[in-house]
Design a protein around this motif. Structure first.
Motif, PDB file in Angstrom:
ATOM      1  N   ASP A 216       1.587  -0.756   7.835  1.00 30.45           N
ATOM      2  CA  ASP A 216       2.379  -2.215   9.876  1.00 30.45           C
ATOM      3  C   ASP A 216       1.388  -3.514   8.852  1.00 30.45           C
ATOM      4  O   ASP A 216       0.419  -3.786   8.040  1.00 30.45           O
ATOM      5  CB  ASP A 216       1.357  -1.813  10.566  1.00 30.45           C
ATOM      6  CG  ASP A 216       1.256  -0.441  12.035  1.00 30.45           C
ATOM      7  OD1 ASP A 216       3.142  -0.269  11.297  1.00 30.45           O
ATOM      8  OD2 ASP A 216       0.946   0.421  11.744  1.00 30.45           O
ATOM      9  N   PHE A 217       2.507  -4.128   9.294  1.00 31.92           N
ATOM     10  CA  PHE A 217       2.340  -5.491   8.247  1.00 31.92           C
ATOM     11  C   PHE A 217       2.383  -6.653   9.445  1.00 31.92           C
ATOM     12  O   PHE A 217       2.813  -6.750  10.656  1.00 31.92           O
ATOM     13  CB  PHE A 217       4.389  -6.127   7.440  1.00 31.92           C
ATOM     14  CG  PHE A 217       4.609  -4.863   6.746  1.00 31.92           C
ATOM     15  CD1 PHE A 217       3.898  -4.299   5.364  1.00 31.92           C
ATOM     16  CD2 PHE A 217       5.811  -4.172   7.548  1.00 31.92           C
ATOM     17  CE1 PHE A 217       4.540  -3.248   4.806  1.00 31.92           C
ATOM     18  CE2 PHE A 217       6.363  -3.055   6.318  1.00 31.92           C
ATOM     19  CZ  PHE A 217       5.986  -2.714   4.659  1.00 31.92           C
ATOM     20  N   GLU A 218       1.306  -7.337   9.317  1.00 33.98           N
ATOM     21  CA  GLU A 218       0.882  -8.294   9.584  1.00 33.98           C
ATOM     22  C   GLU A 218       0.713  -9.902   9.230  1.00 33.98           C
ATOM     23  O   GLU A 218      -0.298  -9.388   8.011  1.00 33.98           O
ATOM     24  CB  GLU A 218      -0.659  -8.205  10.806  1.00 33.98           C
ATOM     25  CG  GLU A 218      -0.427  -7.554  11.384  1.00 33.98           C
ATOM     26  CD  GLU A 218       0.267  -7.491  12.376  1.00 33.98           C
ATOM     27  OE1 GLU A 218       0.720  -9.201  13.046  1.00 33.98           O
ATOM     28  OE2 GLU A 218       1.083  -6.601  13.853  1.00 33.98           O
ATOM     29  N   PRO A 219       1.188 -10.887   9.191  1.00 35.76           N
ATOM     30  CA  PRO A 219       2.107 -11.041  10.234  1.00 35.76           C
ATOM     31  C   PRO A 219       3.658 -10.709  10.353  1.00 35.76           C
ATOM     32  O   PRO A 219       4.028 -10.112  11.322  1.00 35.76           O
ATOM     33  CB  PRO A 219       1.884 -13.139  10.116  1.00 35.76           C
ATOM     34  CG  PRO A 219       2.118 -13.064   9.052  1.00 35.76           C
ATOM     35  CD  PRO A 219       0.881 -11.647   8.357  1.00 35.76           C
ATOM     36  N   SER A 220       3.357 -10.274   8.615  1.00 38.34           N
ATOM     37  CA  SER A 220       5.553  -9.550   8.541  1.00 38.34           C
ATOM     38  C   SER A 220       5.858  -9.118   6.485  1.00 38.34           C
ATOM     39  O   SER A 220       4.239  -9.303   6.140  1.00 38.34           O
ATOM     40  CB  SER A 220       6.202 -10.867   9.114  1.00 38.34           C
ATOM     41  OG  SER A 220       6.778 -11.675   7.922  1.00 38.34           O
ATOM     42  N   ALA A 221       6.291  -8.203   6.882  1.00 41.46           N
ATOM     43  CA  ALA A 221       6.701  -7.416   5.326  1.00 41.46           C
ATOM     44  C   ALA A 221       6.724  -8.934   4.798  1.00 41.46           C
ATOM     45  O   ALA A 221       6.570  -9.401   3.077  1.00 41.46           O
ATOM     46  CB  ALA A 221       7.882  -7.018   5.352  1.00 41.46           C
ATOM     47  N   GLU A 222       7.900  -9.800   4.805  1.00 42.49           N
ATOM     48  CA  GLU A 222       7.686 -11.048   4.341  1.00 42.49           C
ATOM     49  C   GLU A 222       6.696 -11.478   3.933  1.00 42.49           C
ATOM     50  O   GLU A 222       6.498 -12.454   2.277  1.00 42.49           O
ATOM     51  CB  GLU A 222       8.618 -12.372   4.586  1.00 42.49           C
ATOM     52  CG  GLU A 222       9.390 -12.862   3.995  1.00 42.49           C
ATOM     53  CD  GLU A 222      10.290 -13.650   4.311  1.00 42.49           C
ATOM     54  OE1 GLU A 222      10.841 -14.615   3.405  1.00 42.49           O
ATOM     55  OE2 GLU A 222      11.302 -13.566   5.667  1.00 42.49           O
ATOM     56  N   ASP A 226       5.626 -12.203  -0.239  1.00 39.10           N
ATOM     57  CA  ASP A 226       4.869 -13.876  -0.346  1.00 39.10           C
ATOM     58  C   ASP A 226       3.615 -13.709  -0.973  1.00 39.10           C
ATOM     59  O   ASP A 226       3.190 -14.409  -2.475  1.00 39.10           O
ATOM     60  CB  ASP A 226       5.402 -14.162   0.819  1.00 39.10           C
ATOM     61  CG  ASP A 226       6.517 -14.690   0.856  1.00 39.10           C
ATOM     62  OD1 ASP A 226       7.722 -14.875   0.316  1.00 39.10           O
ATOM     63  OD2 ASP A 226       6.682 -15.382   2.279  1.00 39.10           O
ATOM     64  N   ALA A 227       2.299 -12.826  -0.096  1.00 40.04           N
ATOM     65  CA  ALA A 227       1.521 -13.146  -0.736  1.00 40.04           C
ATOM     66  C   ALA A 227       0.840 -12.296  -2.342  1.00 40.04           C
ATOM     67  O   ALA A 227       0.256 -13.037  -2.782  1.00 40.04           O
ATOM     68  CB  ALA A 227       0.486 -12.911   0.104  1.00 40.04           C
ATOM     69  N   LEU A 228       1.740 -11.414  -2.161  1.00 39.39           N
ATOM     70  CA  LEU A 228       1.232 -10.271  -3.278  1.00 39.39           C
ATOM     71  C   LEU A 228       1.990 -11.009  -4.420  1.00 39.39           C
ATOM     72  O   LEU A 228       1.835 -10.501  -6.212  1.00 39.39           O
ATOM     73  CB  LEU A 228       1.953  -9.246  -2.701  1.00 39.39           C
ATOM     74  CG  LEU A 228       0.953  -7.813  -2.212  1.00 39.39           C
ATOM     75  CD1 LEU A 228       1.708  -6.770  -1.370  1.00 39.39           C
ATOM     76  CD2 LEU A 228      -0.269  -8.607  -2.768  1.00 39.39           C
ATOM     77  N   LEU A 229       2.943 -12.049  -4.300  1.00 37.47           N
ATOM     78  CA  LEU A 229       3.996 -11.755  -5.551  1.00 37.47           C
ATOM     79  C   LEU A 229       2.899 -12.930  -7.180  1.00 37.47           C
ATOM     80  O   LEU A 229       3.124 -12.428  -8.017  1.00 37.47           O
ATOM     81  CB  LEU A 229       5.245 -13.312  -4.770  1.00 37.47           C
ATOM     82  CG  LEU A 229       5.705 -13.281  -6.376  1.00 37.47           C
ATOM     83  CD1 LEU A 229       6.464 -12.460  -6.962  1.00 37.47           C
ATOM     84  CD2 LEU A 229       6.709 -14.458  -5.549  1.00 37.47           C
ATOM     85  N   PRO A 230       2.270 -14.101  -5.716  1.00 33.62           N
ATOM     86  CA  PRO A 230       1.465 -14.741  -6.979  1.00 33.62           C
ATOM     87  C   PRO A 230       0.308 -13.636  -7.898  1.00 33.62           C
ATOM     88  O   PRO A 230       0.231 -13.410  -9.688  1.00 33.62           O
ATOM     89  CB  PRO A 230       0.612 -15.591  -6.582  1.00 33.62           C
ATOM     90  CG  PRO A 230       0.575 -15.506  -5.308  1.00 33.62           C
ATOM     91  CD  PRO A 230       2.141 -14.715  -4.819  1.00 33.62           C
ATOM     92  N   ARG A 231      -0.048 -12.729  -6.965  1.00 29.48           N
ATOM     93  CA  ARG A 231      -1.800 -11.690  -8.185  1.00 29.48           C
ATOM     94  C   ARG A 231      -0.639 -10.609  -7.875  1.00 29.48           C
ATOM     95  O   ARG A 231      -0.959 -10.111  -9.557  1.00 29.48           O
ATOM     96  CB  ARG A 231      -1.666 -11.290  -6.608  1.00 29.48           C
ATOM     97  CG  ARG A 231      -2.339 -11.618  -5.430  1.00 29.48           C
ATOM     98  CD  ARG A 231      -3.719 -12.661  -6.082  1.00 29.48           C
ATOM     99  NE  ARG A 231      -4.224 -13.199  -5.116  1.00 29.48           N
ATOM    100  CZ  ARG A 231      -3.807 -14.894  -4.748  1.00 29.48           C
ATOM    101  NH1 ARG A 231      -3.306 -15.216  -5.262  1.00 29.48           N
ATOM    102  NH2 ARG A 231      -4.677 -15.525  -3.966  1.00 29.48           N
ATOM    103  N   TYR A 232       0.286  -9.908  -8.786  1.00 28.60           N
ATOM    104  CA  TYR A 232       1.376  -9.165  -9.120  1.00 28.60           C
ATOM    105  C   TYR A 232       1.806  -9.658 -10.059  1.00 28.60           C
ATOM    106  O   TYR A 232       1.211  -8.835 -11.801  1.00 28.60           O
ATOM    107  CB  TYR A 232       2.556  -9.592  -8.574  1.00 28.60           C
ATOM    108  CG  TYR A 232       3.674  -8.012  -9.166  1.00 28.60           C
ATOM    109  CD1 TYR A 232       3.213  -6.798  -9.990  1.00 28.60           C
ATOM    110  CD2 TYR A 232       4.954  -8.270  -9.515  1.00 28.60           C
ATOM    111  CE1 TYR A 232       4.243  -5.937 -10.711  1.00 28.60           C
ATOM    112  CE2 TYR A 232       5.253  -7.638 -10.530  1.00 28.60           C
ATOM    113  CZ  TYR A 232       5.425  -6.162 -10.984  1.00 28.60           C
ATOM    114  OH  TYR A 232       6.074  -5.599 -11.434  1.00 28.60           O
ATOM    115  N   VAL A 233       2.414 -11.558 -10.336  1.00 26.45           N
ATOM    116  CA  VAL A 233       2.384 -11.216 -11.336  1.00 26.45           C
ATOM    117  C   VAL A 233       1.450 -11.845 -12.526  1.00 26.45           C
ATOM    118  O   VAL A 233       1.223 -11.766 -13.419  1.00 26.45           O
ATOM    119  CB  VAL A 233       3.505 -12.234 -11.272  1.00 26.45           C
ATOM    120  CG1 VAL A 233       3.493 -13.351 -12.981  1.00 26.45           C
ATOM    121  CG2 VAL A 233       4.987 -12.720 -10.664  1.00 26.45           C
TER     122      VAL A 233
END
Length: 305
Positions: A216-222, A226-233
């Motif tokens: 379940d995504f809080e506040p949203s999947a987007e 957005d939060a995971l993008l920099p961590r992933y790269v």
């Protein structure tokens, strides 16, 4: 003969000094490999789990995001090339550069513009000598990278991915580095970091017998993506830098061992030549002494008559 013997002795001293240097560099590289291997082993699970989490989030939502969504028409790609700051590592940097050249040619063959980013002085020197454009470069840490270095490298890449192509952004992000397989094997590889291939990630999870959890995504999947993008790269870049560092030390150790062995063989060869020259010099001296004694004896016998 004496001059030739001195030349051989001087060369033996020079090669012996070189052998000591290469042996010391071999031992230093061998000691650093252990630390680099531990860092790779420690960072790989985090990068793997983060990729798995991103895959799960993307699979459980219909959100279009640059992390997981491919552009309808990909026109621009960024390539991050990881090389070394120092030489004396055999073909380590040249192999990575060749892999980046092949990737660049393939991307341009697909009609895409390529923005190049480089880590390491060897890659910077290669592109600089050929007057090729480089968007950004980083040097000074290839043999011992930190997470802060990875964040500095990842920052402009994240910005490029997050920017629209019309405004100078990119649709794809690739990385070329040398994967550490073993002390004797290091393979240059190119990997597409973004957009993440969900089908490939799912296949890998299925092959391992893993089942992606439901979220379940809080506040949203987007917002989560957005939060995971920099961590992933950052995690992918950091793992690649560590892999490259371990590969660099292994390649340098192997190159220095080969140089040390070659120096030892050259010293043996020069020693044999020096011994032959010394023997020839001794033989010549004996011949001169015998000849002189014989001449003196003949002169003495002539005076007695």
């Amino acid at each position: 003969m004496g001059a030739q013997l001195r030349v051989y002795k001087r060369r033996i001293r020079s090669v012996t000094a070189t052998k000591k240097i290469t042996k010391a560099m071999e031992m230093i590289a061998a000691s650093r490999i252990v630390k680099a291997q531990r860092q790779v082993a420690a960072s790989t699970p985090y990068a793997t789990e983060l990729t798995r989490a991103v895959t799960a989030v993307a699979t459980g939502s219909n959100t279009k995001h640059p992390l997981t969504t491919e552009a309808e028409v990909s026109s621009r790609a960024a390539v991050l090339l990881v090389t070394s700051d120092r030489g004396l590592a055999g073909g380590y940097s040249s192999n990575a550069i060749k892999a980046a050249e092949r990737l660049t040619e393939r991307l341009r063959g697909e009609g895409k513009e390529v923005d190049t980013y480089i880590v390491g002085r060897k890659g910077v020197a290669y592109y600089g000598f050929r007057e090729r454009k480089v968007v950004d470069n980083w040097t000074g840490f290839t043999d011992s990278p930190s997470y802060a270095n990875a964040k500095a490298v990842a920052a402009p890449l994240i910005e490029a991915v997050s920017t629209e192509t019309a405004e100078g952004g990119v649709d794809e992000l690739h990385i070329v580095y040398t994967e550490f397989v073993s002390m004797m094997t290091q393979n240059p590889v190119d990997s597409r970091m973004l957009p993440l291939s969900l089908d490939q990630a799912k296949e890998e999870s299925s092959a391992k017998g893993e089942i992606l959890p439901l979220f379940d995504f809080e506040p949203s999947a987007e917002d989560v993506l957005d939060a995971l993008l920099p961590r992933y790269v950052e995690s992918r870049v950091y793992n690649a830098l560590l892999q490259a560092a371990a590969s660099e030390h292994a390649a340098r150790r192997r190159a220095m061992k080969s140089a040390t062995d070659n120096a030892g063989e050259l010293i043996k060869s020069l020693s044999r030549l020096a011994n032959a020259a010394r023997q020839a010099e001794i033989t010549q001296e004996i011949s001169e002494i015998v000849g002189g004694a014989s001449a003196l004896a003949d002169a003495t016998a002539g005076s007695d008559k």
